[in-house]
Enzyme design. Structure first.
Site, PDB file in Angstrom:
ATOM      1  N   TRP A  98       0.823  -1.206   0.000  1.00 25.58           N
ATOM      2  CA  TRP A  98       0.000   0.000   0.000  1.00 25.58           C
ATOM      3  C   TRP A  98       0.863   1.264   0.000  1.00 25.58           C
ATOM      4  CZ3 TRP A  98      -4.682  -1.638   3.640  1.00 25.58           C
ATOM      5  CH2 TRP A  98      -5.381  -2.670   2.995  1.00 25.58           C
ATOM      6  N   GLU A 122      -2.944  -9.565  -2.551  1.00 28.40           N
ATOM      7  CA  GLU A 122      -2.773  -8.592  -3.641  1.00 28.40           C
ATOM      8  C   GLU A 122      -1.413  -8.681  -4.281  1.00 28.40           C
ATOM      9  OE1 GLU A 122      -3.326  -4.579  -2.351  1.00 28.40           O
ATOM     10  OE2 GLU A 122      -5.270  -5.045  -1.473  1.00 28.40           O
ATOM     11  N   HIS A 140      -4.945 -10.721  10.547  1.00 29.58           N
ATOM     12  CA  HIS A 140      -6.275 -10.492   9.981  1.00 29.58           C
ATOM     13  C   HIS A 140      -6.159 -10.256   8.487  1.00 29.58           C
ATOM     14  CE1 HIS A 140     -10.141  -8.808   9.037  1.00 29.58           C
ATOM     15  NE2 HIS A 140      -9.550  -7.711   8.607  1.00 29.58           N
ATOM     16  N   CYS A 183     -14.291  -7.499   9.680  1.00 27.18           N
ATOM     17  CA  CYS A 183     -13.251  -6.483   9.475  1.00 27.18           C
ATOM     18  C   CYS A 183     -13.386  -5.425  10.573  1.00 27.18           C
ATOM     19  CB  CYS A 183     -13.364  -5.867   8.072  1.00 27.18           C
ATOM     20  SG  CYS A 183     -11.871  -4.970   7.556  1.00 27.18           S
ATOM     21  N   HIS A 220     -19.537  -4.189   6.419  1.00 26.82           N
ATOM     22  CA  HIS A 220     -19.740  -3.203   5.365  1.00 26.82           C
ATOM     23  C   HIS A 220     -21.180  -2.740   5.290  1.00 26.82           C
ATOM     24  CE1 HIS A 220     -16.216  -5.648   4.471  1.00 26.82           C
ATOM     25  NE2 HIS A 220     -15.685  -4.515   4.058  1.00 26.82           N
ATOM     26  N   ASP A 227      -1.909  -7.112  11.166  1.00 28.97           N
ATOM     27  CA  ASP A 227      -2.844  -7.177  10.032  1.00 28.97           C
ATOM     28  C   ASP A 227      -2.105  -7.381   8.717  1.00 28.97           C
ATOM     29  OD1 ASP A 227      -5.196  -6.714  11.516  1.00 28.97           O
ATOM     30  OD2 ASP A 227      -4.842  -4.552  11.504  1.00 28.97           O
TER      31      ASP A 227
END
Ligand code: GLN
Ligand code: ZN
Length: 806
Positions: A600, A644, A680, A765, A733, A638
Site C-alpha cells: 500500500w 494482492e 487479519h 473487518c 460493510h 494485520d
C-alpha cells in the site's frame, strides 16, 4: 541515425491535480451540480491534460483514457454491454430497438459525424453510475456490478457481465466523441481502447452457465463498428490494449488472437497493440506475429524481453518501448534508459517509439505541487506530468543529443541517480548490517503451535468461542477533528493525548459492558493503517497531493518508501499500555504487517521488494517485542494485502509467497510462547494461497467469510488449517444488525470443518466505518451468539461439539 522517433503516452490520470473530477462526481451524486456542470468539469480536465502533454512535446496524445467512473465500464457501454437492470428504461429495455434519434445523447459542442447513426440506446450518464454504484441521481437503485483489481495494481475496474446469447453493438460514443473533441481542438491523438480478448477475459459470466469465450464472434462486429467510427474522426493510430498477454493464458484464448486481429483490420487505421505489467513470456510469438502495425511492451517490468521482441518482429512493425515507469514515482534514470533505447534505435531506426511502461493512471499527477518534501528527496521523484516530459527528453537525447535543455535534464537525472546511490537518507548501514545478520531461527517461534496454545490458554483463560473485534471502532467526527486539530497545531500534545485517552477509555468500557473477551483500544489515533506507521518510520515520505485513483471517485495517497526502513522509537506502546491498564481482560496490540506496509506504498526500485519487506519486518519485530515487554499478551499483525501481492504469473508465485511469509514471521517471532499472535485478512478467496496463510503460523487468524457464502469454508474441506481461526460472523460493510441465529449457524457450519476449540467469534473487518449504535447492537448479538454456542457445548463435552453440530 534516424530523426523520426515517435513519442506517445498510454493514458494520463483523469482525476486532476486537485481531484477535480472526484469532487465534481460526488457533487453530482449529491445533487449539488447538474449533469451539464459535471460534463463541463470533464471537458476542462481533458483539455488541460491534452494541453499539458502537447506542451511537453509528445507526438501522440491518448484519448479514451478519460472516464466518468472507469474506462472498462466506458467500453462496456460503448459495446452496448450494460446489464438490463441498469439501463435507463430498465423495464422497457427488452423491446428497445435501435434508432437514430440523438435526443438522448450527451450534449456535444462540436459537429456530430458519421458515427452518430449508430449511437443512442437506453444508456446515459446515470446508467454508468448505476452500474458502478447501484444508484444515480435518476433511475431506480439496484445492485451494482462487481469491481475487482486491475491486474496487480491498486486500481479497480467494473467487471463486465456476460450473458448467454447476448449481442453487442456500438451504443455509447464517448470515446469517439472525445477523440473528435481533441482533434477539433487541434491535438494529434491516438485513441486507446481495451482489446476484445482482454475485455472478454476480464469479465464474468452471469445467469445460465456458458463460456464467455463463445461470445467472441458476436463481440467482434461491435469492435469493427467502433474502429470505423474512430477512423471517421480522423485518427490514424488506435492503441488496442491486450494486457492479458502478460498472463498465463488458456490455450484457446492464446490461439484466438491471430484470427481476432485478422478481422479487426481497418484500411484507414494502424493498430498499436499494447501490453504491460509484465513479460509476454509464452505469448511472445503470438504477440509479435499479429497483423498490427506496432507492439508496445513494458520494458520496466520486463526489460529482458526487448531484444527478443526486436529479434522476432516482422521488419515493417514499430516497437513502442515503455521505459518510463508508469507504476511508480521514481524519476527516470535517463542515462540507463538511453542505453536501452540506443540499442533499440540501432535495430529499429524510426520504427522506435518511446512511452511510459503503462498508462499513467497509476501515477500521481504533478510533482511540482509538492511543497513539503525535502528538496533532495523531491528531486528523486517524477509524477505523471514529469514522466511525460521524460519520454520527450529521451527522444530529444536520441535525435538531437546536443540540445541544451535535454542535456540539462540528463545532468539533473544523473545527479539524482548519484544522490540516490549515496544519500545517507536512503542508506542506513545499521539496517543493512542487521538485515545481513538475520538467522533462520528468527522466523521461528520458540515452540510449535500445539505447545504455544496450551501456554497461551493457561495465561489468557479464555472461554470457548472467544469473542474479539478486528481493531478499529467507529471513527466519530470528534475523533477526526481531534486528529486534524492536532496536526494543524490547534491543540497541543497534552490536550491531544487526553482526548485520545478518553476515546480509548470509552471504547474499553463499552467492550467490557458488551462482555467481549479480547479487547482492542479502537485505533482512534490512526487515520490510516499504513500512513500511521509510515509516519513514524525512517525511510518513508508523504506527499500533499500524490493522489492516485483507486476506483470511481476514490483516490488514495500512498506513502513512499524511499530509503532503508527503521524505527526510531516505539510507535504504539504507550496507547496499548494505557488501554491494557484499564481492563483485566487482555487488550490486543494492533500493528500493520510488513507486506501490507509494502503493497500500500510506492516502493523502492533500487532493491528487491523482498529486501524492503524484511526491513519493515525488523522494525515491526521490535515493536512486537516492546509491546510484549509492556505487558501486552495478544498482538495482532494485520495483513490484508498479502494476496494482492501475488504475481500475475504462476511461476513467480512460490518465490513471492516464500519471502512474504518469511517477512511476516520475522515480524511476529520475537516473542515468548505465551504471547498470542493474531493476524487479519479481509477477503476469502484464498483457496490458492491457503498453505501460505497457514505457513504464517499466526496463533489466530481472523478473516472475512460473511459476504462470500461460505466460500472460505469450502477451502477448509480440502485443507486442514492448523491454528485458531475466527471466520468473520457478520459483514461490517453493511449497517444492518445481524441475527443471533445467522451467526450461530455460520459458526456451526464452520465447526464441521474446523475443530470447535479452534474457533473464534468476531466481525469480518474493522468497525471504523460504522456508527456506534449499530456497532453496539451488532456486537451484543455477536456475544450472544458465542454464548449460545458455549451453553450448547457445555451440555455435552466441548471436544464432542464438532460431532454434535455436524
Ligand atoms: N485493524 C484494522 C481495522 O480494524 C484492520 C483493517 C483492515 O483489515 N483493512 O481497521
Ligand atoms: Zn479487514
Amino acid at each position: 541515425m534516424s530523426q523520426n522517433i515517435t513519442t506517445h503516452n498510454l493514458g494520463f490520470p483523469r482525476i486532476g491535480g486537485d481531484r477535480e473530477l472526484k469532487k465534481a462526481q460526488e457533487a453530482y451524486w449529491r445533487g449539488e451540480i447538474d449533469q451539464a456542470q459535471l460534463e463541463q468539469t470533464g471537458r476542462e480536465l481533458r483539455k488541460a491534460h491534452w494541453q499539458l502533454q502537447a506542451d511537453a512535446g509528445l507526438d501522440l496524445i491518448p484519448t479514451g483514457d478519460f472516464a466518468w467512473y472507469d474506462q472498462v465500464l466506458t467500453l462496456s457501454a460503448t459495446l452496448g454491454n450494460i446489464p438490463a437492470r441498469h439501463r435507463k428504461t430498465a423495464a422497457a429495455a427488452k423491446g428497445h430497438s435501435h434508432h437514430d434519434d440523438l435526443a438522448c445523447c450527451p450534449q456535444r459542442d462540436y459537429p456530430v459525424r458519421e458515427f452518430a447513426t449508430t449511437a443512442c440506446t437506453d444508456i446515459d450518464l446515470d446508467t454508468l453510475f448505476r452500474v458502478a454504484r447501484g444508484r444515480a441521481p435518476t433511475g431506480n437503485a439496484t445492485t451494482a456490478s462487481d469491481m475487482t483489481k486491475w491486474f496487480d495494481t491498486n486500481y479497480h475496474y467494473l467487471v463486465p457481465e456476460f450473458h448467454l446469447g447476448q449481442t453487442f453493438q456500438l451504443s455509447w460514443t464517448q470515446i469517439i466523441d472525445e477523440t473528435a473533441e481533441a482533434i477539433a481542438l487541434g491535438y494529434k491523438v491516438k485513441p486507446v481502447i481495451l482489446g476484445p480478448l482482454s475485455y472478454l477475459y476480464l469479465g464474468k459470466e452471469k445467469g445460465t452457465e456458458f463460456d464467455r469465450f463463445d461470445l467472441l464472434e458476436k463481440l467482434l462486429p461491435a469492435y469493427q463498428q467502433l474502429l470505423t467510427a474512430l477512423a471517421a474522426t480522423g485518427a490514424s493510430w488506435v492503441q488496442i490494449d491486450e494486457p492479458i498477454l502478460v498472463l498465463d493464458l488458456p490455450a484457446k484464448w492464446q490461439r484466438a488472437f491471430e484470427s481476432v486481429y485478422n478481422r479487426l483490420q481497418h484500411p484507414k487505421l494502424k493498430l498499436l497493440l499494447a501490453t504491460y505489467f509484465g513479460a509476454l513470456g509464452d505469448n511472445l510469438s503470438t504477440a509479435v506475429n499479429l497483423p498490427v502495425a506496432g507492439l508496445h511492451i513494458d520494458a520496466v517490468r520486463a526489460p529482458e524481453q526487448l531484444i527478443s521482441v526486436i529479434d522476432r518482429l516482422p521488419a515493417h512493425k514499430i516497437v513502442s518501448v515503455g521505459v518510463v515507469d508508469g507504476r511508480n514515482i521514481w524519476r527516470n534514470d535517463l542515462e540507463k534508459s538511453l542505453a536501452v533505447l540506443k540499442q533499440a534505435q540501432e535495430r529499429l531506426g524510426d520504427r522506435l517509439w518511446i512511452a511510459p511502461s503503462c498508462s499513467l493512471l497509476h501515477s500521481p499527477v504533478n510533482l511540482e505541487r509538492e511543497e513539503k518534501l525535502p528538496q533532495d528527496i523531491k528531486s528523486w521523484f517524477a509524477f505523471a506530468k514529469q514522466k511525460v516530459q521524460e519520454v520527450v527528453t529521451l527522444k530529444t537525447l536520441l535525435t538531437r543529443p546536443f540540445d541544451a535543455i535535454a542535456q540539462e535534464a540528463l545532468a539533473a537525472s544523473n545527479a539524482a541517480a548519484q544522490a540516490r546511490l549515496s544519500s545517507s537518507k536512503i542508506h542506513n548501514p545499521e539496517v543493512q548490517t542487521r538485515l545481513k545478520a538475520i538467522k533462520p531461527e528468527q522466523a521461528q517461534r520458540q515452540s510449535v503451535f500445539a505447545e504455544r496454545i496450551v501456554k497461551q490458554q493457561a495465561l489468557l483463560q479464555l472461554p470457548a468461542f472467544p469473542t474479539t473485534t478486528i481493531g478499529s471502532f467507529p471513527q466519530t467526527d470528534y475523533i477526526r477533528q481531534t486528529r486534524s486539530e492536532f496536526k494543524q497545531g490547534k491543540i497541543n500534545a497534552v490536550e491531544y493525548d487526553n482526548r485520545i485517552r478518553q476515546e480509548i477509555a470509552d471504547c474499553i468500557a463499552k467492550q467490557e459492558q458488551l462482555d467481549i473477551d479480547v479487547l482492542v483500544h479502537g485505533e482512534a489515533e490512526r487515520n490510516d493503517m499504513v500512513e500511521y506507521f509510515g509516519e513514524q518510520l525512517n525511510g518513508y515520505a508523504f506527499t500533499q497531493f500524490g493522489w492516485v485513483q483507486s476506483y470511481g471517485s476514490r483516490c488514495v495517497k500512498p506513502p513512499i518508501i524511499f530509503g532503508d526502513v527503521s524505527r526510531p522509537t516505539p510507535m504504539t506502546v504507550s496507547w496499548a499500555r494505557y488501554a491494557q491498564s484499564l481492563s483485566k481482560k487482555p487488550v490486543k496490540g494492533m500493528l500493520t504487517g510488513p507486506i501490507t506496509m509494502l503493497f500500500w506504498s510506492f516502493v523502492r526500485d533500487d532493491q528487491p521488494r523482498a529486501t524492503t519487506a524484511l526491513q519493515i519486518a525488523l522494525a515491526l519485530r521490535d515493536e512486537v517485542v516492546d509491546l510484549e515487554t509492556a505487558g501486552i499478551q495478544v498482538i495482532q499483525i494485520d495483513e490484508p494485502a498479502i494476496r494482492e501481492g501475488l504475481p500475475l504469473r504462476e511461476k513467480d508465485r512460490k518465490d513471492y509467497l516464500a519471502w512474504a511469509v518469511n517477512a511476516f514471521r520475522i515480524a511476529a517471532s520475537g516473542v515468548q510462547d505465551e504471547t498470542q499472535i493474531h493476524t487479519h485478512m479481509c477477503y476469502s478467496e484464498f483457496n490458492d494461497i491457503i498453505q501460505a496463510i497457514a505457513d504464517l503460523d499466526a496463533d489466530v487468524i481472523t478473516i472475512e467469510t460473511s459476504r462470500s457464502d461460505g466460500e472460505l469454508l469450502q477451502a477448509f474441506e480440502q485443507f486442514h488449517y492448523p491454528n485458531d481461526i475466527g471466520p468473520g460472523v457478520y459483514d461490517i460493510h453493511s449497517p444492518n444488525i445481524p441475527e443471533v441465529n445467522t451467526m450461530v449457524n455460520l459458526l456451526k457450519r464452520a465447526a464441521r470443518e474446523i475443530p470447535a476449540e479452534r474457533l473464534w467469534v468476531n466481525p469480518d473487518c474493522g468497525l471504523k466505518t460504522r456508527r456506534w449504535p449499530e456497532t453496539e447492537a451488532a456486537l451484543a448479538r455477536m456475544v450472544a451468539a458465542a454464548k449460545v454456542l458455549r451453553s450448547e457445548a457445555n451440555r455435552s463435552n466441548v471436544l464432542d461439539l464438532e460431532q454434535e453440530l455436524a
